[in-house]
Write a protein that holds these residues in place. Structure first.
Motif, PDB file in Angstrom:
ATOM      1  N   LYS A   1      64.618-122.244   4.606  1.00  0.00           N
ATOM      2  CA  LYS A   1      63.523-123.007   5.233  1.00  0.00           C
ATOM      3  C   LYS A   1      63.870-123.339   6.686  1.00  0.00           C
ATOM      4  CE  LYS A   1      60.030-123.680   2.947  1.00  0.00           C
ATOM      5  NZ  LYS A   1      59.026-122.802   3.372  1.00  0.00           N
TER       6      LYS A   1
ATOM      7  N   GLU B   1      63.548-120.255   8.790  1.00  0.00           N
ATOM      8  CA  GLU B   1      62.122-119.937   8.976  1.00  0.00           C
ATOM      9  C   GLU B   1      61.477-120.839  10.015  1.00  0.00           C
ATOM     10  OE1 GLU B   1      59.769-120.472   5.408  1.00  0.00           O
ATOM     11  OE2 GLU B   1      61.042-119.054   4.324  1.00  0.00           O
ATOM     12  N   GLN B   2      61.772-122.125   9.928  1.00  0.00           N
ATOM     13  CA  GLN B   2      61.104-123.107  10.787  1.00  0.00           C
ATOM     14  C   GLN B   2      61.887-123.396  12.066  1.00  0.00           C
ATOM     15  OE1 GLN B   2      60.127-126.514   8.356  1.00  0.00           O
ATOM     16  NE2 GLN B   2      58.956-125.272   6.921  1.00  0.00           N
ATOM     17  N   ASN B   3      63.010-122.701  12.229  1.00  0.00           N
ATOM     18  CA  ASN B   3      63.843-122.879  13.414  1.00  0.00           C
ATOM     19  C   ASN B   3      64.242-124.348  13.616  1.00  0.00           C
ATOM     20  OD1 ASN B   3      65.251-121.846  15.546  1.00  0.00           O
ATOM     21  ND2 ASN B   3      63.539-121.881  16.965  1.00  0.00           N
ATOM     22  N   LEU B   4      64.689-124.965  12.517  1.00  0.00           N
ATOM     23  CA  LEU B   4      65.107-126.371  12.531  1.00  0.00           C
ATOM     24  C   LEU B   4      66.528-126.491  11.995  1.00  0.00           C
ATOM     25  CD1 LEU B   4      62.036-128.130  10.840  1.00  0.00           C
ATOM     26  CD2 LEU B   4      62.735-128.382  13.210  1.00  0.00           C
TER      27      LEU B   4
ATOM     28  N   ILE C   1      65.198-130.622   7.098  1.00  0.00           N
ATOM     29  CA  ILE C   1      64.464-130.292   5.888  1.00  0.00           C
ATOM     30  C   ILE C   1      64.818-131.348   4.828  1.00  0.00           C
ATOM     31  CG2 ILE C   1      64.010-128.523   4.136  1.00  0.00           C
ATOM     32  CD1 ILE C   1      63.354-127.540   7.019  1.00  0.00           C
TER      33      ILE C   1
ATOM     34  N   ASN D   1      55.221-131.076   2.638  1.00  0.00           N
ATOM     35  CA  ASN D   1      55.771-129.831   3.167  1.00  0.00           C
ATOM     36  C   ASN D   1      56.640-129.069   2.159  1.00  0.00           C
ATOM     37  OD1 ASN D   1      54.538-130.091   5.626  1.00  0.00           O
ATOM     38  ND2 ASN D   1      56.239-131.196   6.539  1.00  0.00           N
ATOM     39  N   TYR D   2      57.402-129.793   1.339  1.00  0.00           N
ATOM     40  CA  TYR D   2      58.427-129.135   0.527  1.00  0.00           C
ATOM     41  C   TYR D   2      58.404-129.466  -0.955  1.00  0.00           C
ATOM     42  CZ  TYR D   2      60.179-128.965   5.335  1.00  0.00           C
ATOM     43  OH  TYR D   2      60.288-128.802   6.678  1.00  0.00           O
TER      44      TYR D   2
END
Length: 153
Positions: free
Chosen positions: A97, A100-103, A108, A141-142
């Motif tokens: 995740k 994917e989200q560049n975090l 997360i 979101n999750y």
């Protein structure tokens, strides 16, 4: 009332642990509503904007606001083999995740939050609300993905 906090997360190894601890401490003491991030290439850091509510600690027991204080949080990090398996699956999901989200992965969910999920084993979305660190935003979101992981491990 919603508040805004801007944090600077430096990428250099010598700052990473210190900055992560600062964020963990902040996340543990506030209800995060929304997160925005931007990478500042010139100076090599993440700029993080957190929209948050303060956790209320000044209210009488059994009021709705006080429910925040009663959230489940794993007291210790000792896990049985089932919980370890769940935690490993959650960490793998979190890494994917984050990529994917560049975090950073702790945006997360923190390790503490994942350990709490592994120990508490929520079976439905509403039960995620019982875990410290899981507010409306994170669950929207999750939540479904986390429950799916718990179902499949």
């Amino acid at each position: 009332m919603m508040n805004i906090k801007v944090l600077k997360v430096r990428i250099a190894d010598e700052f990473l642990l210190q900055d992560q601890k600062m964020i963990d401490d902040f996340l543990n003491n506030h209800e995060i509503i929304k997160v925005e991030t931007a990478f500042v290439h010139d100076e090599n850091f993440w700029s993080v904007v957190l929209y948050f509510n303060e956790y209320r600690t000044d209210v009488k027991k059994n009021t709705v606001k006080d429910a925040k204080a009663a959230k489940y949080s794993a007291d210790d990090d000792t896990l049985n083999s089932d919980e370890i398996e769940i935690l490993e699956a959650l960490k793998l999901w979190r890494s994917e995740k984050a990529r994917e989200q560049n975090l950073p992965s702790y945006f997360i969910a923190t390790n503490k939050e994942l350990i709490s999920v592994a120990k508490y084993k929520p079976a439905k979305i509403e039960e995620l609300l019982d875990i410290k660190g899981f507010g409306k935003h994170k669950i929207e979101n999750y939540g479904e993905e986390i429950l799916e992981i718990l179902d499949n491990v």
